[in-house]
Every structure is written in structure tokens, then in C-alpha cells.
Scaffold this active site. Structure first.
Site, short mmCIF file in Angstrom:
data_model
loop_
_atom_site.label_atom_id
_atom_site.label_comp_id
_atom_site.label_asym_id
_atom_site.label_seq_id
_atom_site.Cartn_x
_atom_site.Cartn_y
_atom_site.Cartn_z
N LEU A 142 0.85 -1.18 0.00
CA LEU A 142 0.00 0.00 0.00
C LEU A 142 0.89 1.23 0.00
O LEU A 142 2.02 1.21 0.49
CB LEU A 142 -0.89 0.04 1.25
CG LEU A 142 -1.88 -1.11 1.46
CD1 LEU A 142 -2.71 -0.84 2.71
CD2 LEU A 142 -2.78 -1.29 0.26
N ASP A 143 0.37 2.33 -0.54
CA ASP A 143 1.07 3.60 -0.45
C ASP A 143 1.23 3.99 1.02
O ASP A 143 0.44 3.58 1.88
CB ASP A 143 0.31 4.69 -1.19
CG ASP A 143 0.16 4.41 -2.67
OD1 ASP A 143 1.08 3.79 -3.24
OD2 ASP A 143 -0.86 4.80 -3.25
N ALA A 144 2.22 4.82 1.30
CA ALA A 144 2.46 5.26 2.68
C ALA A 144 1.24 5.92 3.30
O ALA A 144 0.99 5.79 4.50
CB ALA A 144 3.65 6.23 2.70
N ARG A 248 -5.35 5.96 -7.46
CA ARG A 248 -5.14 7.41 -7.38
C ARG A 248 -4.99 8.02 -8.77
O ARG A 248 -5.51 9.11 -9.05
CB ARG A 248 -3.91 7.69 -6.53
CG ARG A 248 -4.06 7.21 -5.09
CD ARG A 248 -2.71 7.09 -4.39
NE ARG A 248 -2.02 8.36 -4.35
CZ ARG A 248 -0.73 8.49 -4.08
NH1 ARG A 248 0.00 7.40 -3.84
NH2 ARG A 248 -0.17 9.67 -4.05
#
Length: 326
Positions: A142-144, A248
Site C-alpha cells: 500500500l502507499d504510505a 489514485r
């Protein structure tokens, strides 16, 4: 749910931060600065140049020049003394654990892997300190700034079986996203191809992705759950493919960016390159990015039964979320 808290954060205590950067076959012959930029695109070029000038980047304990050519198999060392990392949220929930799997609820901001400004203050490094006798193998990332379910495998055979499911698109992933704007659809399949902005525009865009006809196939299913009075929409999102930043990028390309996204803005410019901010990871005092890994479902690698794991919806999703029945 059992929780693990890290206080103090290990990366916030000054230490010698060392990393080895190995030259791959595809990078053979690159100028050093271009190799470094490809190694971690979000790091600005000027930062790499400053570290080279300061002697923080070496090869075989010797200083290097930015124009030097790299060769496959070389290992460059990047060392920064008295380094401290930015603080992160590090209360990690344990959703499930057995002999094969460890499923955690990731907070944000918290990077998954060591990269850029983060090394010890990352999900994988923090969990390694809790499970020191194991090699936890992460199955997806996952993204930060994204919260929610992350799956680790605890054995090599389990990792191989789970990875096969990901490659065959047999793993169901369900996300929640709150986006800017009222979406005009109830359900929409976005099939815009995704490429790196650098490969499309040739500019230094910090690793941004963009939609482009020459990119990789990407498919994301969006379903509207609610439209709010503040001009935002709550979406249930199913990524069918697994491109970097896919949800995103698709949301921004459609004109409905994820709320709080620090990297992708509402519109793309005329070269189809998204405008980006200097850093990808939010600070603790910034509003959250409203993207949440809500549910993951797969076949258990040991029992071969269908299993699913969920993370509670965050506050910004209110209480309208019900996981659909299979």
C-alpha cells in the site's frame, strides 16, 4: 484486534543510515546520477547530487562522480550519519495470524518498505522487530498514505502460493475512497492505460504515473456509495489490475482525485503529466489521504479454503459501508 505500539519510534533516534544500491542488468552503463534517480524516483535530483558531493555515496569505500558509468552487479553504498527519519503513525493492528499468514491493519502515514527518507520507520522494519526469528514476506503493498489491510506470508511455500493467486488475479481487493467532486456515475469501469510520467514527458516528475495510450493495461471498477453535501463522493473501488498508484491515477485522470492526495492533483497538464508535490508521504499534522484498503479475499495457502480479512472503515467513510455478500 490486537495492537502493537512503537514508542519511541526507532527511526526518530539518530543513527547511521546505510543502504546498498545494486546495479541491475537493465541499468548497466547508466550515468551514476541516472541510476540513482531510477533507484528512487521521488528523491529530487539535487538531493542525490548533494550526497555525491558530500561523499555520502561510495563504491568500494571510494568517492564517486555523478557522471561515472555504473555496471551490473556493482553495489553503491549510501550512508548518512546522525540521520533521523520523519515521525509516522505506528500503532499497527493485527487482524489475523496463523502459521502461514499475518494480516495487519496499517495506519497512515506509514511507508511499507524502506525507501527515500524512511528506513526504520516502515511497516516491514517495525514488524521485523516484533517477529525477529521470521522472514515476513509481504504479498502486496500500500502507499504510505493509504490505510488498511496488508498481507504478509510467514513461510516461503505460503508466499509462493499466494503470489500465484495475485499473478492470476484471483485475489479480491476492495477499497474505499473519498474523492473530490460528485461523480456522475453509479458504477464505472476505468480502463485508461498507465505509464510513468517520466517516460511520457521526459521531465523529472518524482516517480509520478499518468494515463497514456502507450502505457500498461489498467482496469479499476468504481461504484458510488454516497455523495456528500461538501461536494465529495464516497466510492467503493475494485482494482482489477495492480499498477503502481492505480486507484489514485485513475481517480485523478477522471477528474475526481482522492481527497488529501499529496501527489496527484485534480487535472493533468497538456503533456498528460500530473502535477506533483515535492514529497509523497504526508506528515502527521496534515489531513489524511482518503484511500483505505478495506477487504482482501483469497484462498488460504495451507487450508485452501476461501478466506477474507477486513479493516474497519475509517471516520471519513462514515457508517454507510457494508461489505457485499459473496
Amino acid at each position: 484486534m490486537r495492537t502493537i505500539r512503537f514508542d519511541p519510534l526507532p527511526g526518530c533516534q539518530p543513527y547511521l543510515n546505510e543502504r546498498l544500491m545494486r546495479v541491475r542488468q537493465t541499468q548497466d552503463g547508466f550515468p551514476l546520477i541516472e541510476f540513482l534517480r531510477e533507484f528512487h524516483p521521488p528523491t529530487p535530483r539535487e538531493n542525490w547530487l548533494q550526497w555525491i558531493d558530500d561523499g555520502d555515496i561510495t563504491l568500494n569505500n571510494e568517492r564517486v562522480h555523478q557522471a561515472a558509468r555504473v555496471h551490473v552487479g556493482q553495489r553503491y553504498r549510501h550512508a548518512v550519519a546522525n540521520y533521523t527519519e520523519p515521525p509516522v503513525r505506528a500503532t499497527i493492528g493485527v487482524i489475523h495470524e496463523d502459521d502461514a499468514l499475518l494480516i495487519v491493519d496499517k495506519p497512515a502515514p506509514l511507508p511499507v518498505h524502506p525507501s527515500g527518507r524512511f528506513n526504520r520507520n516502515t511497516l516491514s522494519s517495525l514488524l521485523a522487530s516484533v517477529y525477529p526469528l521470521e522472514k515476513l514476506r509481504i504479498s502486496h503493498r500500500l502507499d504510505a498514505n493509504t490505510t488498511g489491510v496488508v498481507l504478509f506470508c510467514r513461510t516461503s511455500p505460503s508466499a509462493a502460493l499466494v503470489q500465484q493467486q495475485f499473478q492470476r488475479r484471483q485475489v479480491e481487493k476492495l477499497y474505499l475512497a473519498r474523492v473530490i467532486g460528485h461523480v456522475p456515475f453509479q458504477t464505472h469501469l476505468c480502463e485508461l492505460k498507465i505509464s510513468t510520467a517520466h517516460s511520457v514527458g521526459g521531465s523529472d516528475t518524482g516517480g509520478a504515473r499518468t494515463t497514456h495510450d502507450d502505457g500498461q493495461t489498467a482496469e479499476t471498477m468504481f461504484h458510488c456509495l454516497n455523495r456528500y453535501d461538501d461536494g465529495t463522493s464516497l466510492l467503493q473501488v475494485t482494482p482489477i489490475t495492480g499498477r503502481t498508484n492505480q486507484i489514485r491515477v485513475h481517480a485523478a485522470a477522471m477528474g475526481f482525485p482522492v481527497m488529501g492526495d499529496p501527489f496527484y492533483e485534480r487535472t493533468f497538464d497538456q503533456s498528460d503529466t500530473p502535477k506533483v508535490s515535492p514529497t509523497q508521504t504526508l506528515s502527521l499534522d496534515q489531513p489524511p489521504m482518503c484511500l483505505h484498503a478495506w477487504r482482501i479475499a483469497l484462498k488460504h495457502p495451507m487450508t485452501h479454503e476461501n478466506v477474507s480479512f477486513e479493516s474497519p472503515p475509517p471516520e471519513w467513510a462514515e457508517d454507510r459501508c457494508v461489505v457485499p455478500e459473496k
